[in-house]
Design an enzyme around this catalytic site. Structure first.
Site, short mmCIF file in Angstrom:
data_model
loop_
_atom_site.label_atom_id
_atom_site.label_comp_id
_atom_site.label_asym_id
_atom_site.label_seq_id
_atom_site.Cartn_x
_atom_site.Cartn_y
_atom_site.Cartn_z
N ASP A 103 0.81 -1.12 0.19
CA ASP A 103 0.09 0.16 0.03
C ASP A 103 0.82 1.22 0.04
OD1 ASP A 103 -2.30 1.81 0.41
OD2 ASP A 103 -2.90 1.01 2.28
N ASP A 159 -7.57 -7.89 5.75
CA ASP A 159 -8.48 -7.68 6.98
C ASP A 159 -9.02 -6.19 7.05
OD1 ASP A 159 -7.44 -7.52 10.12
OD2 ASP A 159 -6.22 -7.28 8.25
#
Length: 175
Positions: A103, A159
């Protein structure tokens, strides 16, 4: 989802499988079958991608695990890397770090730098998803099964506050 948001599918099981197979071919072309390659998997997120990837690689790829954290229970990286388990011994070894997501790149770049500082002969990185929306300059994974620009991703190991890792697809968590 009990008021916790909606999950919009981004990549299905077939997309994931094709991406993993391509990464396995690329990794094998880079590392070959002769030298031992240590494969430290970042838990918990990298577990599913690593299992699928390692099943496609020969026996010279040796699994290790490590736990680090920079997210906690939120959607934003704290920027602080915590080693929850000691990093594996890598001196003199070729290393392929496996994780679920690149990310900002902060966590993976710090992991890779730490392993390089510990004497690894080579450190490369493979991720299930390369997400560029919040990428810090100077980091990109060496291998990525899938690519996207943005969204908070869940499923296939990723998650939100410990939930959704077991989804058989990768989706965007929408509030």
């Amino acid at each position: 989802m009990n008021g916790e948001g909606h999950i919009r599918e981004l990549f299905g099981a077939a997309d994931i499988r094709c991406g993993v197979e391509r990464v396995a071919r690329e990794v094998l072309a880079h590392f070959g079958t002769r030298d031992e390659v240590l494969v430290p998997v970042v838990l918990d997120g990298g577990m599913m991608f690593a299992a699928d990837l390692l099943r496609l690689l020969p026996a010279n790829f040796r699994l290790e695990t490590m736990r680090v954290s920079s997210y906690g229970a939120g959607k934003e990286s704290s920027g602080e890397l915590q080693w929850l388990t000691p990093p594996p011994g890598v001196a003199g070894l070729r290393v392929l770090v496996v994780d679920d997501l690149a990310d900002s790149g902060i966590t993976l770049s710090r992991i890779c730098q730490r392993l390089a500082d510990m004497g690894a002969a080579e450190v490369r990185c493979a991720v299930a998803v390369d997400k560029t929306e919040r990428r810090e300059a100077g980091f990109a994974p060496d291998f990525a099964a899938l690519h996207t620009h943005g969204g908070f991703l869940v499923g296939y190991g990723m998650d939100f506050a410990g939930k959704y890792r077991n989804l058989p697809f990768i989706g965007v968590h929408e509030d």
